[in-house]
Scaffold this motif. Structure first.
Motif, PDB file in Angstrom:
ATOM      1  N   LEU A 105      91.996  77.071  78.151  1.00 47.73           N
ATOM      2  CA  LEU A 105      91.948  75.633  77.882  1.00 47.73           C
ATOM      3  C   LEU A 105      93.176  75.208  77.091  1.00 47.73           C
ATOM      4  CD1 LEU A 105      88.165  75.352  76.962  1.00 47.73           C
ATOM      5  CD2 LEU A 105      89.276  74.330  78.954  1.00 47.73           C
ATOM      6  N   ALA A 106      94.054  74.472  77.715  1.00 52.36           N
ATOM      7  CA  ALA A 106      95.252  73.977  77.032  1.00 52.36           C
ATOM      8  C   ALA A 106      94.865  72.840  76.090  1.00 52.36           C
ATOM      9  CB  ALA A 106      96.267  73.482  78.058  1.00 52.36           C
ATOM     10  N   GLY A 107      95.342  72.930  74.840  1.00 49.71           N
ATOM     11  CA  GLY A 107      95.030  71.907  73.846  1.00 49.71           C
ATOM     12  C   GLY A 107      93.694  72.081  73.167  1.00 49.71           C
ATOM     13  N   PHE A 108      93.086  73.248  73.328  1.00 52.75           N
ATOM     14  CA  PHE A 108      91.738  73.450  72.804  1.00 52.75           C
ATOM     15  C   PHE A 108      91.702  73.468  71.275  1.00 52.75           C
ATOM     16  CE2 PHE A 108      88.486  76.410  71.228  1.00 52.75           C
ATOM     17  CZ  PHE A 108      87.342  75.792  71.691  1.00 52.75           C
ATOM     18  N   THR A 109      92.669  74.129  70.646  1.00 52.12           N
ATOM     19  CA  THR A 109      92.625  74.287  69.191  1.00 52.12           C
ATOM     20  C   THR A 109      92.613  72.940  68.476  1.00 52.12           C
ATOM     21  OG1 THR A 109      93.809  76.402  69.356  1.00 52.12           O
ATOM     22  CG2 THR A 109      93.783  75.321  67.209  1.00 52.12           C
ATOM     23  N   ALA A 110      93.487  72.031  68.881  1.00 56.39           N
ATOM     24  CA  ALA A 110      93.534  70.710  68.237  1.00 56.39           C
ATOM     25  C   ALA A 110      92.239  69.943  68.461  1.00 56.39           C
ATOM     26  CB  ALA A 110      94.719  69.909  68.783  1.00 56.39           C
ATOM     27  N   ALA A 111      91.694  70.029  69.682  1.00 56.67           N
ATOM     28  CA  ALA A 111      90.446  69.319  69.981  1.00 56.67           C
ATOM     29  C   ALA A 111      89.277  69.919  69.209  1.00 56.67           C
ATOM     30  CB  ALA A 111      90.177  69.356  71.477  1.00 56.67           C
ATOM     31  N   ALA A 112      89.258  71.240  69.080  1.00 57.60           N
ATOM     32  CA  ALA A 112      88.157  71.904  68.381  1.00 57.60           C
ATOM     33  C   ALA A 112      88.124  71.531  66.908  1.00 57.60           C
ATOM     34  CB  ALA A 112      88.273  73.418  68.543  1.00 57.60           C
ATOM     35  N   ASN A 113      89.284  71.321  66.316  1.00 54.67           N
ATOM     36  CA  ASN A 113      89.340  70.956  64.902  1.00 54.67           C
ATOM     37  C   ASN A 113      88.833  69.543  64.641  1.00 54.67           C
ATOM     38  OD1 ASN A 113      90.422  73.442  64.156  1.00 54.67           O
ATOM     39  ND2 ASN A 113      92.536  72.757  64.457  1.00 54.67           N
ATOM     40  N   ALA A 114      88.686  68.762  65.690  1.00 62.19           N
ATOM     41  CA  ALA A 114      88.287  67.363  65.514  1.00 62.19           C
ATOM     42  C   ALA A 114      86.790  67.148  65.672  1.00 62.19           C
ATOM     43  CB  ALA A 114      89.041  66.490  66.538  1.00 62.19           C
ATOM     44  N   VAL A 115      86.018  68.198  65.989  1.00 67.73           N
ATOM     45  CA  VAL A 115      84.586  68.048  66.212  1.00 67.73           C
ATOM     46  C   VAL A 115      83.825  69.075  65.379  1.00 67.73           C
ATOM     47  CG1 VAL A 115      84.910  67.167  68.544  1.00 67.73           C
ATOM     48  CG2 VAL A 115      84.610  69.620  68.197  1.00 67.73           C
ATOM     49  N   GLY A 116      82.503  68.831  65.258  1.00 69.19           N
ATOM     50  CA  GLY A 116      81.638  69.750  64.538  1.00 69.19           C
ATOM     51  C   GLY A 116      81.261  70.953  65.387  1.00 69.19           C
ATOM     52  N   PRO A 117      80.664  71.973  64.764  1.00 69.65           N
ATOM     53  CA  PRO A 117      80.324  73.206  65.494  1.00 69.65           C
ATOM     54  C   PRO A 117      79.314  72.980  66.609  1.00 69.65           C
ATOM     55  CG  PRO A 117      79.387  73.228  63.267  1.00 69.65           C
ATOM     56  CD  PRO A 117      80.342  72.072  63.329  1.00 69.65           C
ATOM     57  N   ASP A 118      78.310  72.138  66.393  1.00 68.01           N
ATOM     58  CA  ASP A 118      77.304  71.911  67.434  1.00 68.01           C
ATOM     59  C   ASP A 118      77.922  71.281  68.675  1.00 68.01           C
ATOM     60  OD1 ASP A 118      75.345  72.969  65.844  1.00 68.01           O
ATOM     61  OD2 ASP A 118      74.594  71.046  65.127  1.00 68.01           O
ATOM     62  N   GLY A 175      86.948  83.716  73.554  1.00 70.67           N
ATOM     63  CA  GLY A 175      87.258  82.460  72.876  1.00 70.67           C
ATOM     64  C   GLY A 175      87.119  81.305  73.857  1.00 70.67           C
ATOM     65  N   ASP A 176      88.242  80.627  74.103  1.00 72.89           N
ATOM     66  CA  ASP A 176      88.219  79.527  75.073  1.00 72.89           C
ATOM     67  C   ASP A 176      88.810  79.948  76.410  1.00 72.89           C
ATOM     68  OD1 ASP A 176      90.736  79.755  73.728  1.00 72.89           O
ATOM     69  OD2 ASP A 176      91.336  77.840  74.580  1.00 72.89           O
ATOM     70  N   SER A 177      88.919  81.259  76.642  1.00 71.62           N
ATOM     71  CA  SER A 177      89.442  81.778  77.911  1.00 71.62           C
ATOM     72  C   SER A 177      88.302  82.314  78.762  1.00 71.62           C
ATOM     73  CB  SER A 177      90.461  82.893  77.658  1.00 71.62           C
ATOM     74  OG  SER A 177      91.569  82.398  76.946  1.00 71.62           O
ATOM     75  N   LEU A 219      93.050  72.925  82.289  1.00 70.13           N
ATOM     76  CA  LEU A 219      93.006  74.372  82.473  1.00 70.13           C
ATOM     77  C   LEU A 219      94.365  74.915  82.887  1.00 70.13           C
ATOM     78  CD1 LEU A 219      89.726  75.318  84.404  1.00 70.13           C
ATOM     79  CD2 LEU A 219      90.349  75.968  82.080  1.00 70.13           C
ATOM     80  N   ARG A 220      94.708  76.045  82.288  1.00 69.51           N
ATOM     81  CA  ARG A 220      95.895  76.784  82.711  1.00 69.51           C
ATOM     82  C   ARG A 220      95.377  78.093  83.298  1.00 69.51           C
ATOM     83  NH1 ARG A 220      98.529  76.598  78.191  1.00 69.51           N
ATOM     84  NH2 ARG A 220      97.574  78.514  77.404  1.00 69.51           N
ATOM     85  N   ILE A 221      95.637  78.310  84.593  1.00 70.04           N
ATOM     86  CA  ILE A 221      95.044  79.448  85.297  1.00 70.04           C
ATOM     87  C   ILE A 221      96.137  80.355  85.841  1.00 70.04           C
ATOM     88  CG2 ILE A 221      93.599  80.150  87.260  1.00 70.04           C
ATOM     89  CD1 ILE A 221      92.040  77.594  86.975  1.00 70.04           C
TER      90      ILE A 221
END
Length: 415
Positions: free
Chosen positions: A228-241, A270-272, A314-316
């Motif tokens: 998932l490209a850009g996942f880290t930045a998006a994950a930091n913006a939301v809660g765990p649930d 992880g996100d792969s 997605l980067r495949i």
């Protein structure tokens, strides 16, 4: 009541002990009431006995928490000792000695695991029967002149023995049936869990009795990595649930696509997402299936909701080659694949572009004339020599037309 054991076998035996104790208490109390009405003074020793047995039997359940068989030992002692006294008191003409024949059911409260303790009490019941038969008097020492009363007791004893046999056997068979159902349900859950954790073909081999350490060399398998490209930045913006729910929904949809295309999902990292086609030995079919999967995953990704306001892509990367596949682990069993082909596929993904499917020349050669490709050119993969790379753009059946070696959108087709 009083059953605190976690082990289901111990709980079942202790519950059986409680049932037996309450039944004995009820029986003794009913005799107490009846005998008080019929012979308020002549049967005073039996009145006292029945009262004591009622109280002691109702207290057996309190012993269960102090030992898995303590209640069973107390109940067996009370039953054998008390019944020996009753037979000697009322005499052999009462027919009460028939109750000794129920001693075999003590096995239900001790269990097969404690067969030595059961044999001790079974032998005690057997010796008590022999002793009463040889040393007991026909009329006993309590109300010896009441022959009609003893005849009534003999009839009741025969009837009660038949009823008790029926109830005990019915309870035993019911408990056995429940245990079989629970075992069947647990087996079904374990079977379904194996099917989820492992590829269906591998799970089938394990179920057929093949040793757990399965290891296969596959000469031509197609390996896909998706990230998932850009996942880290998006994950930091939301809660765990929200994060876990979003990933679960997306990866479950990918799992469904793997199933529909006949591709084996290997794992998520992880996100792969990692999947392999052709592990069944059909290399070309596996390569075609993995390409279709990649295209459908990209389509699914375009439809999936945003994560924290971020629209991810997605980067495949896909490669074809020799792999070794097998089952590893003991605490958490997993099926995995290894080899240079896996490393190349992972680097094809890492050096790819978001929203695109990058494949190696080897993979493209396996599926040529079935899909449309765009040549990217030679790229340098970390730790490996430069290699030709292509972008998978679609299935040829989906293109409007193919003319002069060009697909409809003007991209260069393979070869």
């Amino acid at each position: 009541m009083g059953v605190t054991a976690e082990n289901p076998d111990i709980r079942r035996r202790q519950i059986f002990t409680n049932i037996g104790a309450f039944a004995i208490a009820l029986n003794a109390f009913s005799h107490l009431l009846l005998n008080v009405v019929l012979f308020p003074w002549d049967l005073m020793p039996l009145h006292i006995y029945n009262a004591v047995v009622t109280v002691l039997a109702l207290s057996v359940h309190r012993l269960q928490r102090y030992g898995e068989n303590l209640g069973a030992i107390a109940l067996s002692t009370l039953t054998i000792g008390g019944h020996t006294y009753v037979v000697l008191a009322l005499g052999l003409d009462s027919g009460l000695q028939i109750y000794f024949t129920l001693a075999a059911f003590l096995l239900f409260i001790f269990g097969i695991e404690q067969w030595r303790q059961f044999l001790i009490f079974y032998a005690a019941a057997f010796l008590a029967l022999i002793a009463t038969l040889y040393f007991g008097r026909p009329t006993g020492f309590v109300v010896p002149q009441q022959a009609e009363f003893r005849e009534t007791l003999a009839v009741q004893a025969l009837i009660n023995t038949m009823i008790i046999n029926l109830l005990l056997i019915a309870y035993a068979l019911t408990a056995l049936r429940h245990a079989e159902i629970e075992l069947s349900q647990e087996f079904a859950r374990s079977e379904s869990l194996i099917d989820v954790i492992l590829p269906r073909a591998i799970a089938a081999r394990l179920k057929r009795g093949e040793e757990r350490r399965i290891a296969d060399k596959v000469p031509s398998a197609s390996i896909m990595f998706a990230d998932l490209a850009g996942f880290t930045a998006a994950a930091n913006a939301v809660g765990p649930d929200e994060l876990v729910g979003w990933l679960d929904e997306l990866f479950c949809s990918f799992d469904g696509l793997c199933t529909s295309n006949g591709v084996d999902k290997i794992k998520t990292i992880g996100d792969s997402y990692m999947a392999v086609g052709g592990l069944d030995g059909d290399a070309q079919r596996g390569a075609v299936a993995i390409c279709r999967l990649a295209l459908e995953m990209q389509h699914e990704m375009s439809r999936h909701k945003a994560l924290g306001g971020h629209r991810l892509s997605l980067r495949i990367g896909i490669h074809n080659g020799v792999v070794v596949a097998g089952v590893i682990g003991d605490l958490r069993v997993s099926y995995d694949v290894w080899g240079d082909a896996v490393n190349v596929a992972q680097r094809m993904e890492a050096h790819g572009e978001p929203g695109r499917i990058q494949v190696s020349a080897q993979l493209m050669a396996m599926v040529d004339h079935r899909f449309a490709f765009e040549r990217r050119g030679s790229i340098a993969l970390k730790g490996l020599a430069e290699t030709e790379a292509w972008f998978l753009t679609g299935a040829l059946a989906d293109a409007d037309k193919i003319t002069n070696g060009k697909i409809a959108n003007g991209e260069e087709r393979s070869r």
